[in-house]
Design an enzyme around this catalytic site. Sequence first.
Site, mmCIF file in Angstrom:
data_model
loop_
_atom_site.group_PDB
_atom_site.id
_atom_site.type_symbol
_atom_site.label_atom_id
_atom_site.label_comp_id
_atom_site.label_asym_id
_atom_site.label_seq_id
_atom_site.Cartn_x
_atom_site.Cartn_y
_atom_site.Cartn_z
ATOM 1 N N LYS A 127 -38.362 42.608 146.047
ATOM 2 C CA LYS A 127 -39.000 43.907 146.215
ATOM 3 C C LYS A 127 -40.411 43.707 146.756
ATOM 4 C CE LYS A 127 -40.003 48.070 143.432
ATOM 5 N NZ LYS A 127 -39.853 48.653 142.086
ATOM 6 N N SER A 156 -38.555 53.222 142.146
ATOM 7 C CA SER A 156 -39.252 52.642 143.266
ATOM 8 C C SER A 156 -38.499 51.499 143.934
ATOM 9 C CB SER A 156 -40.632 52.153 142.800
ATOM 10 O OG SER A 156 -40.533 51.104 141.853
ATOM 11 N N SER A 204 -37.566 52.615 137.469
ATOM 12 C CA SER A 204 -37.452 52.208 138.867
ATOM 13 C C SER A 204 -36.332 51.233 139.193
ATOM 14 C CB SER A 204 -38.782 51.622 139.348
ATOM 15 O OG SER A 204 -39.771 52.617 139.403
#
Length: 474
Positions: A75, A150, A174
């Site tokens: 990520k 996210s 997230s």
Amino acid sequence: MAFKEYGSYDATGLADLVRNKQVSPGELLDEAIARTAKVDPQINAVVVKHYDYAKRQIDKGLPDGPFTGVPFLLKDLDILEGTRTTFGASVFKDDVADHTGTLAQRFLAAGVTIFGKSASPEFGLMPTTESRLFGPTRNPWNLAHSSGGSSGGAAAAVAARILPVAHASDGGGSIRIPASASGVFGLKPTRARNPLGPDRGEGWGGFSCGHVVSISVRDSAAMMDAVHGPESSSPYVAPPPARPFIEEVGHDPGRLRIAFTDKSPYGDAIDPEIAAATREIAALLAGLGHHVEERAPPLAADPAVAMSTIVAANTALNVRFAEQRFKRAMTTDDFEVLTLASAHNAQKATSTDYVAAQLATFQISRALATFFESCDVFLCPTLCSPPLRIGELNTMSEDLSHIAPILRRYMPATAMFNMSGQPAMSVPLAWNAAGLPLGMMFSAKFGDEGTLFRLAGQFEQERPWKDKLPPVCA
């Protein structure tokens, strides 16, 4: 594509092929790159591409781990020495890391080849992935909708079968939010199960943790076996597991005491299709022999209020670091309006406000711990409305008043389990009439990922999802 069957394998299956010399790590990497070239222009999930890094890994020789040769994405909030990490922010668009995070080190030791970074909203602040820097990440099931956030890039890439497993992190939902929106499996571990160093002891006051989203349950369990455990700087540690997590998958969960609700924790009405799907899954659980009853934990305090205070303080610190580094005030050329507004709100708050927010999270944690004394698992919808449309949350708007009501409607139940530190997972068990995934969230007692992996394995057998493919895979 040279390896047409690639998308039907989970990461464990791909690693077995490598181990048995039926395919090479280079061939798997080539396939992931080819799929990125084919699919990513539609979904915008892989925002930093460093294929040369992955090729150098292979040339140097991969460690012998459970996922040797499996393509992987970090990520875009985590750091990998010699590669770019932007945190979704314009001011960091050219930043190259000078060291590697502990969790990334453990991923590397597991044998994965890290060929890029997946999209995140700026600093991971939103439950949709639409940074100004990179633009929106789109849902593989319907490109007009968000893949969630996210960890929206990770979930979209896995759903689109660019790769079977990818790094994700969760500070208020997230991992679970994008897993739900994108139709993949995502488990948020117990607080401190996986490392956050070397630069941090904890994230967002103990809310944040890192793990993966995946096609299969066994990939999530095997990866947790590979990466969990404290490091020298850990301020606290999670309870040790009773046995390897991978041994839980496929193990009979027994007769669990399961509480459920088809309502928002605030008592607000939720999307009727999601409510109906929740009741259907509760009935399925009862049919599988579990004891199921309808009841929900009380909210001892408002999670949204505590979350906003603590996250704002952390955001303000990030902005301060940028100001110190660049020796100037940050503007909307550097950060999105929402980020700067959050930092400004933190400057208006007092240290007493921060401690009050911490106390509220303790009250929430205590109430949840009491609730789980009489049940093993709690079921509720991961999201209380379908995946948001692209543009529904505008972090560059001069008027940000639209955001809080949407968050309250969309994701009211995820953050409380970040506050309590309990493990929670989103399982892709339903789709609405429009073909959008509707994840179901299951949480367990602190330290008890084992129960969740056993239950998820049971669902994987009873209601498999791996062969459900979004339109972009056609």
